[in-house]
Design a protein around this motif. Structure first.
Motif, PDB file in Angstrom:
ATOM      1  N   MET A  67     -35.813  31.583  26.894  1.00 29.01           N
ATOM      2  CA  MET A  67     -34.328  32.055  26.452  1.00 29.01           C
ATOM      3  C   MET A  67     -34.329  32.879  25.341  1.00 29.01           C
ATOM      4  SD  MET A  67     -31.673  28.561  27.067  1.00 29.01           S
ATOM      5  CE  MET A  67     -31.620  27.897  28.707  1.00 29.01           C
ATOM      6  N   VAL A  68     -33.390  33.913  25.388  1.00 30.67           N
ATOM      7  CA  VAL A  68     -33.135  34.773  24.052  1.00 30.67           C
ATOM      8  C   VAL A  68     -31.559  34.761  23.873  1.00 30.67           C
ATOM      9  CG1 VAL A  68     -33.316  37.027  23.231  1.00 30.67           C
ATOM     10  CG2 VAL A  68     -35.226  36.280  24.838  1.00 30.67           C
ATOM     11  N   VAL A  69     -31.369  34.362  22.680  1.00 26.92           N
ATOM     12  CA  VAL A  69     -29.933  34.092  22.262  1.00 26.92           C
ATOM     13  C   VAL A  69     -29.419  35.221  21.464  1.00 26.92           C
ATOM     14  CG1 VAL A  69     -28.462  32.275  21.085  1.00 26.92           C
ATOM     15  CG2 VAL A  69     -30.187  31.627  22.531  1.00 26.92           C
ATOM     16  N   ALA A  70     -28.582  35.739  21.490  1.00 26.93           N
ATOM     17  CA  ALA A  70     -27.728  36.879  20.739  1.00 26.93           C
ATOM     18  C   ALA A  70     -28.689  38.231  20.409  1.00 26.93           C
ATOM     19  CB  ALA A  70     -27.382  36.251  19.573  1.00 26.93           C
ATOM     20  N   GLY A  71     -30.052  38.120  21.018  1.00 30.95           N
ATOM     21  CA  GLY A  71     -30.874  39.151  20.950  1.00 30.95           C
ATOM     22  C   GLY A  71     -31.810  38.889  19.797  1.00 30.95           C
ATOM     23  N   VAL A  72     -31.775  37.704  19.227  1.00 34.32           N
ATOM     24  CA  VAL A  72     -32.439  37.408  18.110  1.00 34.32           C
ATOM     25  C   VAL A  72     -33.351  36.179  17.941  1.00 34.32           C
ATOM     26  CG1 VAL A  72     -31.016  38.880  16.481  1.00 34.32           C
ATOM     27  CG2 VAL A  72     -30.616  36.451  16.934  1.00 34.32           C
ATOM     28  N   LYS A  73     -32.808  35.334  18.846  1.00 31.84           N
ATOM     29  CA  LYS A  73     -33.707  33.887  18.754  1.00 31.84           C
ATOM     30  C   LYS A  73     -34.175  34.040  20.066  1.00 31.84           C
ATOM     31  CE  LYS A  73     -34.425  29.518  17.471  1.00 31.84           C
ATOM     32  NZ  LYS A  73     -35.569  29.208  16.320  1.00 31.84           N
ATOM     33  N   ALA A 133     -25.016  27.692  18.857  1.00 30.65           N
ATOM     34  CA  ALA A 133     -24.214  27.180  17.893  1.00 30.65           C
ATOM     35  C   ALA A 133     -24.322  28.031  16.709  1.00 30.65           C
ATOM     36  CB  ALA A 133     -24.348  25.600  17.516  1.00 30.65           C
ATOM     37  N   SER A 134     -25.687  28.505  16.464  1.00 28.01           N
ATOM     38  CA  SER A 134     -25.941  29.296  15.372  1.00 28.01           C
ATOM     39  C   SER A 134     -25.784  30.692  15.354  1.00 28.01           C
ATOM     40  CB  SER A 134     -27.466  29.042  14.908  1.00 28.01           C
ATOM     41  OG  SER A 134     -27.818  27.693  14.697  1.00 28.01           O
ATOM     42  N   HIS A 135     -25.091  31.205  16.426  1.00 26.81           N
ATOM     43  CA  HIS A 135     -24.724  32.572  16.609  1.00 26.81           C
ATOM     44  C   HIS A 135     -23.531  32.752  17.541  1.00 26.81           C
ATOM     45  CE1 HIS A 135     -29.250  32.482  16.185  1.00 26.81           C
ATOM     46  NE2 HIS A 135     -29.145  33.778  15.533  1.00 26.81           N
ATOM     47  N   PRO A 136     -22.484  32.137  16.910  1.00 27.92           N
ATOM     48  CA  PRO A 136     -21.048  32.132  17.669  1.00 27.92           C
ATOM     49  C   PRO A 136     -20.795  33.649  17.687  1.00 27.92           C
ATOM     50  CG  PRO A 136     -20.967  31.614  15.215  1.00 27.92           C
ATOM     51  CD  PRO A 136     -22.493  31.464  15.563  1.00 27.92           C
ATOM     52  N   ALA A 137     -20.013  33.889  19.042  1.00 31.71           N
ATOM     53  CA  ALA A 137     -19.572  35.308  19.246  1.00 31.71           C
ATOM     54  C   ALA A 137     -18.495  35.699  18.259  1.00 31.71           C
ATOM     55  CB  ALA A 137     -19.092  35.405  20.426  1.00 31.71           C
ATOM     56  N   GLN A 138     -17.539  34.904  17.762  1.00 34.57           N
ATOM     57  CA  GLN A 138     -16.845  35.163  16.556  1.00 34.57           C
ATOM     58  C   GLN A 138     -17.198  35.801  15.357  1.00 34.57           C
ATOM     59  OE1 GLN A 138     -17.209  32.096  17.675  1.00 34.57           O
ATOM     60  NE2 GLN A 138     -16.635  30.435  16.302  1.00 34.57           N
ATOM     61  N   ASN A 139     -18.780  35.686  14.968  1.00 35.69           N
ATOM     62  CA  ASN A 139     -19.385  36.385  13.916  1.00 35.69           C
ATOM     63  C   ASN A 139     -19.868  37.608  14.432  1.00 35.69           C
ATOM     64  OD1 ASN A 139     -18.689  33.949  12.562  1.00 35.69           O
ATOM     65  ND2 ASN A 139     -20.839  33.275  12.696  1.00 35.69           N
ATOM     66  N   ASN A 140     -19.812  38.044  15.756  1.00 36.47           N
ATOM     67  CA  ASN A 140     -20.269  39.448  16.072  1.00 36.47           C
ATOM     68  C   ASN A 140     -19.684  40.527  15.010  1.00 36.47           C
ATOM     69  OD1 ASN A 140     -21.993  38.518  18.006  1.00 36.47           O
ATOM     70  ND2 ASN A 140     -20.693  38.726  19.675  1.00 36.47           N
ATOM     71  N   PRO A 141     -20.499  41.606  14.601  1.00 34.01           N
ATOM     72  CA  PRO A 141     -19.750  42.460  13.773  1.00 34.01           C
ATOM     73  C   PRO A 141     -19.255  43.741  14.682  1.00 34.01           C
ATOM     74  CG  PRO A 141     -22.230  42.869  14.015  1.00 34.01           C
ATOM     75  CD  PRO A 141     -22.009  41.684  14.817  1.00 34.01           C
ATOM     76  N   VAL A 142     -19.036  43.666  15.892  1.00 34.17           N
ATOM     77  CA  VAL A 142     -18.258  44.692  16.835  1.00 34.17           C
ATOM     78  C   VAL A 142     -17.429  43.514  17.641  1.00 34.17           C
ATOM     79  CG1 VAL A 142     -18.569  46.154  18.727  1.00 34.17           C
ATOM     80  CG2 VAL A 142     -20.218  46.196  16.885  1.00 34.17           C
ATOM     81  N   GLN A 143     -16.183  44.173  17.547  1.00 34.69           N
ATOM     82  CA  GLN A 143     -15.042  43.926  18.266  1.00 34.69           C
ATOM     83  C   GLN A 143     -14.792  44.766  19.575  1.00 34.69           C
ATOM     84  OE1 GLN A 143     -10.740  44.088  16.922  1.00 34.69           O
ATOM     85  NE2 GLN A 143     -11.189  42.239  16.409  1.00 34.69           N
TER      86      GLN A 143
END
Length: 242
Positions: free
Chosen positions: A110-116, A131-141
């Protein structure tokens, strides 16, 4: 280059990209969702994959996740060809391995958010990573709309982003069942969720300006738009129409 291979394999499904200001299409088709992108690299020929496929089935039902199963082709030699697999998906996984300086690729991964990355059959680790990479923290809307056979991706940087980012369009089949007759999983019936059928590099975005990108999409399969820091970097934003 493997990213070029992916572009050549699937580029026929893209008719054009228009970079302009913001703006939504006149009509939307489907339900728009935002979520953490979870990629599962799996194969019908991999004996350790069915437990991960079952975990992924649960993940795919989460509203806060965009779950994408990519079937690789490097297990085909052991007696059962995965008809859902593609060398382009293997190339994408190897791109992550190069980015992370990993010596090998493996399934189930599994690859989560392209970083984990993690072993896909570990449910607690998978849930913790999401849980450590919630979408609401994404820097692009982002937003995604569709009128007929044209989908429009709109995006704005709201956090720290690289100067340029890769825009990708993904299509998937929500549910596939296979009766596996040979190989390591002979005799098993496996349900696969959110099986990716195409992953298109649609263009680069100058993140200093708002994005409006039109692409051709046909058929009723869900449409996913992903903005990523290159083909194997952090996923900066993602949205889907189901």
């Amino acid at each position: 280059m493997e990213s070029t291979l992916m572009r050549h394999v699937f580029a026929a499904s893209v008719i054009g990209a228009i970079f302009a200001g913001t703006g939504l299409a006149a009509q939307d088709r489907g339900i728009q969702d935002w979520g953490t992108v979870v990629e599962l690299y799996t194969s019908q020929g991999c004996s350790s994959c069915p437990p991960a496929d079952r975990i992924f089935e649960q993940i795919a039902d989460r509203d806060d996740v965009i779950a994408l199963a990519l079937h690789v082709d490097y297990w085909d030699y052991i007696g059962w060809k995965d008809d859902l697999g593609s060398p382009a998906f293997t190339a994408r996984q190897r791109g992550y391995a190069r980015e992370w300086q990993a010596r090998n690729v493996y399934t189930p991964q599994m690859v989560v958010a392209g970083v984990k990355e993690l072993v896909g059959s570990h449910p607690v680790k998978a849930m913790d990573a999401i849980a450590s990479h919630p979408a609401q923290n994404n820097p692009v809307q982002m937003s995604l709309s569709r009128t007929g056979d044209v989908a429009t991706v709109n995006a704005t940087a709201v956090g720290a982003v690289p100067p340029r980012a890769l825009v990708q369009i993904v299509r998937y089949t929500p549910r596939v069942t296979r009766d596996i007759q040979k190989g390591e999983n002979a005799g098993k019936t496996v349900i696969y969720r959110n099986v990716v059928t195409s992953w298109v590099e649609a263009g680069e975005w100058n993140t200093g300006q708002p994005l409006s990108l039109n692409v051709n999409v046909t058929g009723d399969a869900p449409v996913v738009a992903i903005i990523q820091d290159g083909a194997a970097g952090a996923i900066l934003g993602a949205v889907q129409l189901r």
